[in-house]
Write a protein that holds these residues in place. Sequence first.
Motif, PDB file in Angstrom:
ATOM      1  N   ALA A  15      32.136  94.858  35.711  1.00  0.00           N
ATOM      2  CA  ALA A  15      33.109  93.806  35.401  1.00  0.00           C
ATOM      3  C   ALA A  15      32.611  92.444  35.875  1.00  0.00           C
ATOM      4  CB  ALA A  15      34.450  94.130  36.058  1.00  0.00           C
ATOM      5  N   LEU A  16      31.960  92.417  37.027  1.00  0.00           N
ATOM      6  CA  LEU A  16      31.425  91.165  37.570  1.00  0.00           C
ATOM      7  C   LEU A  16      30.372  90.579  36.642  1.00  0.00           C
ATOM      8  CD1 LEU A  16      31.035  89.103  39.921  1.00  0.00           C
ATOM      9  CD2 LEU A  16      29.328  90.704  40.843  1.00  0.00           C
ATOM     10  N   VAL A  17      29.432  91.400  36.209  1.00  0.00           N
ATOM     11  CA  VAL A  17      28.359  90.912  35.346  1.00  0.00           C
ATOM     12  C   VAL A  17      28.924  90.480  33.999  1.00  0.00           C
ATOM     13  CG1 VAL A  17      26.224  91.550  34.163  1.00  0.00           C
ATOM     14  CG2 VAL A  17      26.594  92.250  36.540  1.00  0.00           C
ATOM     15  N   ALA A  18      29.920  91.218  33.497  1.00  0.00           N
ATOM     16  CA  ALA A  18      30.546  90.823  32.237  1.00  0.00           C
ATOM     17  C   ALA A  18      31.282  89.495  32.373  1.00  0.00           C
ATOM     18  CB  ALA A  18      31.519  91.912  31.781  1.00  0.00           C
ATOM     19  N   GLU A  19      31.888  89.271  33.523  1.00  0.00           N
ATOM     20  CA  GLU A  19      32.672  88.058  33.743  1.00  0.00           C
ATOM     21  C   GLU A  19      31.805  86.832  33.952  1.00  0.00           C
ATOM     22  OE1 GLU A  19      35.708  85.444  34.205  1.00  0.00           O
ATOM     23  OE2 GLU A  19      35.991  87.544  33.677  1.00  0.00           O
ATOM     24  N   CYS A  20      30.760  86.943  34.742  1.00  0.00           N
ATOM     25  CA  CYS A  20      29.983  85.733  35.096  1.00  0.00           C
ATOM     26  C   CYS A  20      28.508  86.051  35.305  1.00  0.00           C
ATOM     27  CB  CYS A  20      30.583  85.062  36.326  1.00  0.00           C
ATOM     28  SG  CYS A  20      30.720  86.116  37.780  1.00  0.00           S
ATOM     29  N   GLY A  21      27.961  86.887  34.445  1.00  0.00           N
ATOM     30  CA  GLY A  21      26.565  87.274  34.568  1.00  0.00           C
ATOM     31  C   GLY A  21      25.609  86.248  33.987  1.00  0.00           C
ATOM     32  N   GLN A  22      25.422  85.171  34.688  1.00  0.00           N
ATOM     33  CA  GLN A  22      24.480  84.127  34.269  1.00  0.00           C
ATOM     34  C   GLN A  22      23.804  83.556  35.502  1.00  0.00           C
ATOM     35  OE1 GLN A  22      26.062  80.323  32.896  1.00  0.00           O
ATOM     36  NE2 GLN A  22      24.521  80.229  31.272  1.00  0.00           N
ATOM     37  N   THR A  23      22.495  83.467  35.477  1.00  0.00           N
ATOM     38  CA  THR A  23      21.806  82.843  36.604  1.00  0.00           C
ATOM     39  C   THR A  23      22.053  81.343  36.577  1.00  0.00           C
ATOM     40  OG1 THR A  23      19.739  82.446  35.415  1.00  0.00           O
ATOM     41  CG2 THR A  23      19.974  84.602  36.499  1.00  0.00           C
ATOM     42  N   TYR A  24      21.835  80.715  37.720  1.00  0.00           N
ATOM     43  CA  TYR A  24      21.973  79.260  37.770  1.00  0.00           C
ATOM     44  C   TYR A  24      20.845  78.589  36.997  1.00  0.00           C
ATOM     45  CZ  TYR A  24      25.846  79.641  40.994  1.00  0.00           C
ATOM     46  OH  TYR A  24      27.077  79.916  41.542  1.00  0.00           O
ATOM     47  N   GLY A 195      18.470  91.968  38.489  1.00  0.00           N
ATOM     48  CA  GLY A 195      18.728  91.594  39.880  1.00  0.00           C
ATOM     49  C   GLY A 195      19.157  90.150  40.056  1.00  0.00           C
ATOM     50  N   ALA A 196      18.488  89.225  39.362  1.00  0.00           N
ATOM     51  CA  ALA A 196      18.826  87.810  39.508  1.00  0.00           C
ATOM     52  C   ALA A 196      20.204  87.515  38.938  1.00  0.00           C
ATOM     53  CB  ALA A 196      17.770  86.943  38.828  1.00  0.00           C
ATOM     54  N   THR A 197      20.513  88.132  37.822  1.00  0.00           N
ATOM     55  CA  THR A 197      21.820  87.926  37.194  1.00  0.00           C
ATOM     56  C   THR A 197      22.929  88.455  38.089  1.00  0.00           C
ATOM     57  OG1 THR A 197      20.840  88.088  34.990  1.00  0.00           O
ATOM     58  CG2 THR A 197      23.211  88.431  35.150  1.00  0.00           C
ATOM     59  N   PHE A 198      22.737  89.643  38.629  1.00  0.00           N
ATOM     60  CA  PHE A 198      23.740  90.239  39.510  1.00  0.00           C
ATOM     61  C   PHE A 198      23.920  89.398  40.769  1.00  0.00           C
ATOM     62  CE2 PHE A 198      24.509  93.373  43.041  1.00  0.00           C
ATOM     63  CZ  PHE A 198      25.857  93.567  42.771  1.00  0.00           C
ATOM     64  N   ALA A 199      22.814  88.952  41.359  1.00  0.00           N
ATOM     65  CA  ALA A 199      22.903  88.148  42.578  1.00  0.00           C
ATOM     66  C   ALA A 199      23.641  86.840  42.326  1.00  0.00           C
ATOM     67  CB  ALA A 199      21.506  87.877  43.128  1.00  0.00           C
ATOM     68  N   ALA A 200      23.342  86.188  41.202  1.00  0.00           N
ATOM     69  CA  ALA A 200      24.033  84.939  40.877  1.00  0.00           C
ATOM     70  C   ALA A 200      25.523  85.171  40.664  1.00  0.00           C
ATOM     71  CB  ALA A 200      23.417  84.304  39.628  1.00  0.00           C
ATOM     72  N   ALA A 201      25.871  86.300  40.039  1.00  0.00           N
ATOM     73  CA  ALA A 201      27.277  86.621  39.824  1.00  0.00           C
ATOM     74  C   ALA A 201      27.996  86.825  41.152  1.00  0.00           C
ATOM     75  CB  ALA A 201      27.402  87.865  38.947  1.00  0.00           C
ATOM     76  N   LEU A 202      27.338  87.466  42.104  1.00  0.00           N
ATOM     77  CA  LEU A 202      27.928  87.626  43.433  1.00  0.00           C
ATOM     78  C   LEU A 202      28.172  86.262  44.086  1.00  0.00           C
ATOM     79  CD1 LEU A 202      25.863  90.601  44.928  1.00  0.00           C
ATOM     80  CD2 LEU A 202      28.292  90.638  44.321  1.00  0.00           C
ATOM     81  N   VAL A 203      27.223  85.370  43.949  1.00  0.00           N
ATOM     82  CA  VAL A 203      27.379  84.029  44.525  1.00  0.00           C
ATOM     83  C   VAL A 203      28.551  83.315  43.877  1.00  0.00           C
ATOM     84  CG1 VAL A 203      26.307  81.759  44.779  1.00  0.00           C
ATOM     85  CG2 VAL A 203      24.966  83.828  45.208  1.00  0.00           C
ATOM     86  N   ARG A 214      39.741  87.763  38.471  1.00  0.00           N
ATOM     87  CA  ARG A 214      39.464  88.182  37.094  1.00  0.00           C
ATOM     88  C   ARG A 214      38.609  89.438  37.058  1.00  0.00           C
ATOM     89  NH1 ARG A 214      38.711  82.521  36.303  1.00  0.00           N
ATOM     90  NH2 ARG A 214      36.452  82.775  36.114  1.00  0.00           N
ATOM     91  N   VAL A 215      37.667  89.527  37.966  1.00  0.00           N
ATOM     92  CA  VAL A 215      36.815  90.734  38.024  1.00  0.00           C
ATOM     93  C   VAL A 215      37.652  91.943  38.407  1.00  0.00           C
ATOM     94  CG1 VAL A 215      34.944  91.843  39.320  1.00  0.00           C
ATOM     95  CG2 VAL A 215      34.655  89.496  38.487  1.00  0.00           C
ATOM     96  N   ALA A 216      38.562  91.773  39.360  1.00  0.00           N
ATOM     97  CA  ALA A 216      39.417  92.888  39.760  1.00  0.00           C
ATOM     98  C   ALA A 216      40.255  93.372  38.588  1.00  0.00           C
ATOM     99  CB  ALA A 216      40.307  92.466  40.923  1.00  0.00           C
TER     100      ALA A 216
END
Length: 222
Positions: A15-24, A195-203, A214-216
């Motif tokens: 859900a996180l990657v779908a919501e905001c999976g974009q690197t900076y 990995g980079a996409t996931f890390a950016a989404a976490l940030v 929204r992710v929840a």
Amino acid sequence: MSGSRSPSARRTVDALVAECGQTYAEEAGIRLKDTPQPLYQLLVLSLLLSARIRASVAVAAARALYGHGLRTPRRMVDATWQQRVDALGEGHYRRYDERTATQLGEGAQLVLDTWRGDLRRLRAEADGDQDRLMEGLRRVPGIGPAGADIFVREVQSLWPETGPWVGAKGLQGAERLGLPTSPGRLARAAHGHDGATFAAALVRAALDKDIVARVAERARTR
């Protein structure tokens, strides 16, 4: 959270990657590949993002610099200090614009003098040692621990020896989302995602509580 392999953890990651999976880097318009120009652009973006300023402003300032042709260390050095200040101002990066304009010029000169404008030479020097890579990055004026963290986080898909890496801010995002905060367990929960996409989404989750909400919601309805 019962474990990184639990269905709830995986649903949250997806859900996180779908919501905001974009690197900076993607947001800033950098077509990141293992060549000198985009790697230098990422260094500039990492410097801008590491300041105490909104990420959206840092990205806008990076876009403005690139729009003025300041995409290589040589072009950055050849620009006047005022040209760099003006470009930063276009991106509304005004709080630190004068100091940052100086750092950009000095940093570009160091990249030229030390690595002949090619950050792949820094990678070769580090020889797979992340601490050495970060130490080299921190030699660049304006790149402190936070800037080095950002560069490594964003470059890990190109330079796999640097990952998986989410950094301190990424771990804050994981905690907000109820994901594991052990780097190993977190990496297993994100298996299959870039990995980079996931890390950016976490940030992004760490910086925006609305994203967490929204992710929840996405995770509950998947």
